[in-house]
Design an enzyme around this catalytic site. Sequence first.
Site, PDB file in Angstrom:
ATOM      1  N   GLY A  12       0.807  -1.218   0.000  1.00 56.54           N
ATOM      2  CA  GLY A  12       0.000   0.000   0.000  1.00 56.54           C
ATOM      3  C   GLY A  12       0.839   1.267   0.000  1.00 56.54           C
ATOM      4  CD  GLN A  13      -0.482   7.360   0.443  1.00 57.15           C
ATOM      5  OE1 GLN A  13      -1.531   7.142   1.050  1.00 57.15           O
ATOM      6  NE2 GLN A  13      -0.042   8.568   0.195  1.00 57.15           N
ATOM      7  CG  LEU A  14       1.301   5.131   5.211  1.00 55.85           C
ATOM      8  CD1 LEU A  14       0.124   5.150   6.164  1.00 55.85           C
ATOM      9  CD2 LEU A  14       2.511   5.740   5.884  1.00 55.85           C
ATOM     10  CG  ASP A  50      -7.050 -12.767   3.347  1.00 59.49           C
ATOM     11  OD1 ASP A  50      -7.072 -11.854   4.205  1.00 59.49           O
ATOM     12  OD2 ASP A  50      -8.077 -13.195   2.787  1.00 59.49           O
ATOM     13  CE1 TYR A 140      -9.112   3.408   7.420  1.00 59.85           C
ATOM     14  CE2 TYR A 140      -9.614   5.714   7.811  1.00 59.85           C
ATOM     15  CZ  TYR A 140      -8.690   4.697   7.674  1.00 59.85           C
ATOM     16  OH  TYR A 140      -7.357   4.980   7.787  1.00 59.85           O
TER      17      TYR A 140
HETATM   18  N1  LIG Z   1      -2.727   6.747   3.614  1.00 63.17           N
HETATM   19  C1  LIG Z   1      -3.267   7.543   4.523  1.00 63.17           C
HETATM   20  O1  LIG Z   1      -3.440   8.737   4.284  1.00 63.17           O
HETATM   21  C2  LIG Z   1      -3.640   6.982   5.878  1.00 63.17           C
HETATM   22  C3  LIG Z   1      -4.128   7.860   6.852  1.00 63.17           C
HETATM   23  C4  LIG Z   1      -4.509   7.350   8.091  1.00 63.17           C
HETATM   24  C5  LIG Z   1      -4.342   5.997   8.363  1.00 63.17           C
HETATM   25  N2  LIG Z   1      -3.859   5.171   7.405  1.00 63.17           N
HETATM   26  C6  LIG Z   1      -3.744   3.736   7.730  1.00 63.17           C
HETATM   27  O2  LIG Z   1      -2.463   3.249   7.386  1.00 63.17           O
HETATM   28  C7  LIG Z   1      -2.566   1.898   6.912  1.00 63.17           C
HETATM   29  C8  LIG Z   1      -1.926   1.802   5.544  1.00 63.17           C
HETATM   30  O3  LIG Z   1      -2.608   2.702   4.675  1.00 63.17           O
HETATM   31  P1  LIG Z   1      -2.251   2.827   3.137  1.00 63.17           P
HETATM   32  O4  LIG Z   1      -2.529   4.222   2.746  1.00 63.17           O
HETATM   33  O5  LIG Z   1      -0.937   2.235   2.864  1.00 63.17           O
HETATM   34  O6  LIG Z   1      -3.424   1.930   2.520  1.00 63.17           O
HETATM   35  P2  LIG Z   1      -3.527   1.327   1.041  1.00 63.17           P
HETATM   36  O7  LIG Z   1      -4.974   1.211   0.711  1.00 63.17           O
HETATM   37  O8  LIG Z   1      -2.652   2.088   0.111  1.00 63.17           O
HETATM   38  O9  LIG Z   1      -2.904  -0.128   1.231  1.00 63.17           O
HETATM   39  C9  LIG Z   1      -3.544  -1.125   1.947  1.00 63.17           C
HETATM   40  C10 LIG Z   1      -2.926  -2.440   1.539  1.00 63.17           C
HETATM   41  O10 LIG Z   1      -3.604  -3.460   2.258  1.00 63.17           O
HETATM   42  C11 LIG Z   1      -3.740  -4.561   1.362  1.00 63.17           C
HETATM   43  N3  LIG Z   1      -4.845  -5.415   1.817  1.00 63.17           N
HETATM   44  C12 LIG Z   1      -6.175  -5.170   1.739  1.00 63.17           C
HETATM   45  N4  LIG Z   1      -6.843  -6.204   2.241  1.00 63.17           N
HETATM   46  C13 LIG Z   1      -5.927  -7.111   2.664  1.00 63.17           C
HETATM   47  C14 LIG Z   1      -6.002  -8.380   3.279  1.00 63.17           C
HETATM   48  N5  LIG Z   1      -7.180  -8.962   3.560  1.00 63.17           N
HETATM   49  N6  LIG Z   1      -4.847  -9.007   3.570  1.00 63.17           N
HETATM   50  C15 LIG Z   1      -3.653  -8.457   3.273  1.00 63.17           C
HETATM   51  N7  LIG Z   1      -3.516  -7.256   2.685  1.00 63.17           N
HETATM   52  C16 LIG Z   1      -4.658  -6.602   2.389  1.00 63.17           C
HETATM   53  C17 LIG Z   1      -3.998  -3.956  -0.006  1.00 63.17           C
HETATM   54  O11 LIG Z   1      -3.672  -4.871  -1.035  1.00 63.17           O
HETATM   55  C18 LIG Z   1      -3.064  -2.746   0.044  1.00 63.17           C
HETATM   56  O12 LIG Z   1      -1.800  -3.059  -0.510  1.00 63.17           O
HETATM   57  C19 LIG Z   1      -4.055   1.550   6.912  1.00 63.17           C
HETATM   58  O13 LIG Z   1      -4.372   0.827   8.065  1.00 63.17           O
HETATM   59  C20 LIG Z   1      -4.725   2.898   6.939  1.00 63.17           C
HETATM   60  O14 LIG Z   1      -5.966   2.832   7.573  1.00 63.17           O
HETATM   61  C21 LIG Z   1      -3.512   5.630   6.174  1.00 63.17           C
END
Ligand SMILES: NC(=O)c1ccc[n+]([C@@H]2O[C@H](COP(=O)([O-])OP(=O)(O)OC[C@H]3O[C@@H](n4cnc5c(N)ncnc54)[C@H](O)[C@@H]3O)[C@@H](O)[C@H]2O)c1
Length: 318
Positions: A12-14, A50, A140
């Site tokens: 994911g992004q982070l 998963d 969420y």
């Molecule tokens: N990006 C932001 O601005 C932000 C802000 C606040 C909190 N967060 C939190 O940080 C965390 C990471 O966020 P992000 O932006 O990288 O999210 P993202 O949506 O970019 O990435 C999430 C990842 O989780 C994976 N995923 C989804 N379902 C899954 C499963 N069942 N098993 C395994 N992997 C699975 C997806 O394939 C994806 O690669 C999240 O928990 C999010 O809630 C992010």
Amino acid sequence: MKEKILITGANGQLGTVLTDSLRQVFGLENVVATDLHPPTAQTGMYATLDATDTKALRTLIKKFGITQIYHMAAILSAKGEQDPVRTWDLNMSSFFCVLEAARTMGIQKVFFPSSIAVFGKNAPKTNTSQFTYCDAGTAYGISKIAGENWALYYYEKYGLDVRSVRYPGVISHQSLPGGGTTDYAVAIFHHALQKQSYDCYLKKDTILPMIYIDDAIRATLELMDAPANQLRIRTSYNLAGMSFSPEALAAEIKNHLPDFQINYTPDSRQKIADQWPQSIDDQYAREDWGWKSKFDLANMVSAMVNHLKPLQQLNTQL
Ligand SMILES: NC(=O)c1ccc[n+]([C@@H]2O[C@H](COP(=O)([O-])OP(=O)(O)OC[C@H]3O[C@@H](n4cnc5c(N)ncnc54)[C@H](O)[C@@H]3O)[C@@H](O)[C@H]2O)c1
């Protein structure tokens, strides 16, 4: 003790940037990235997982002798509203898999990312404090505030060292966001560089808390490295970076790209943004583990343009 780290949602992004940073700190051979699908670029140990699959998670923990888990997998705010029940289900069941595996398999530390989405209509809009209404208005946000309380529960009942921050909207150049309400603040740069224009889905004066990726990752590593006895917050720490509106961001981008134009066509994400704070009071993070953000609007925009412009030029040449 030699740390062995497992990351869920690592594509994911982070997760993408966090994985690279953890590999730099702990070594390639000590970090296992996992996600539903294989990554586009493979630079270290990776397993398809998963995060709701308890058995598969436990097998990996055992196989690699995992000591820390960073649980990044989730469905985010805007995407989550398309299927609220699935969002609750995935966000909670994956976190329970992690918490239970951690509790029963001797995991030393767990990182759980929460969000400013835990705040709702009744929280003060500015300088929102650590302890205020958390009447989250999205599936969420509800899953994140529940997760925070479970983190506290596992800490108090079982002594599990779960640590968490409430990230603001994260702005990154390495990876694209995956369905949050603050995604516009990343998309705008790609559109500005490719088409010199952007149609924003939020109103021009919608101020939201944001954080640049370098600060977000540094906060995560600093919190995880802090002595446990200094941490007073076992739900999730408020974390602040910067605050701005689409209009202010566009004006700053124009300083770098003078031809850039922005339009505003608010959609359903406006309703989510209207419930969230504009700025965050992160006093506890500053006091407990010395948190201090480094990026404001001006140097974040410079950094984004400097990173993305050469890629854009390369793409046009190809
Ligand atoms: N990006 C932001 O601005 C932000 C802000 C606040 C909190 N967060 C939190 O940080 C965390 C990471 O966020 P992000 O932006 O990288 O999210 P993202 O949506 O970019 O990435 C999430 C990842 O989780 C994976 N995923 C989804 N379902 C899954 C499963 N069942 N098993 C395994 N992997 C699975 C997806 O394939 C994806 O690669 C999240 O928990 C999010 O809630 C992010």
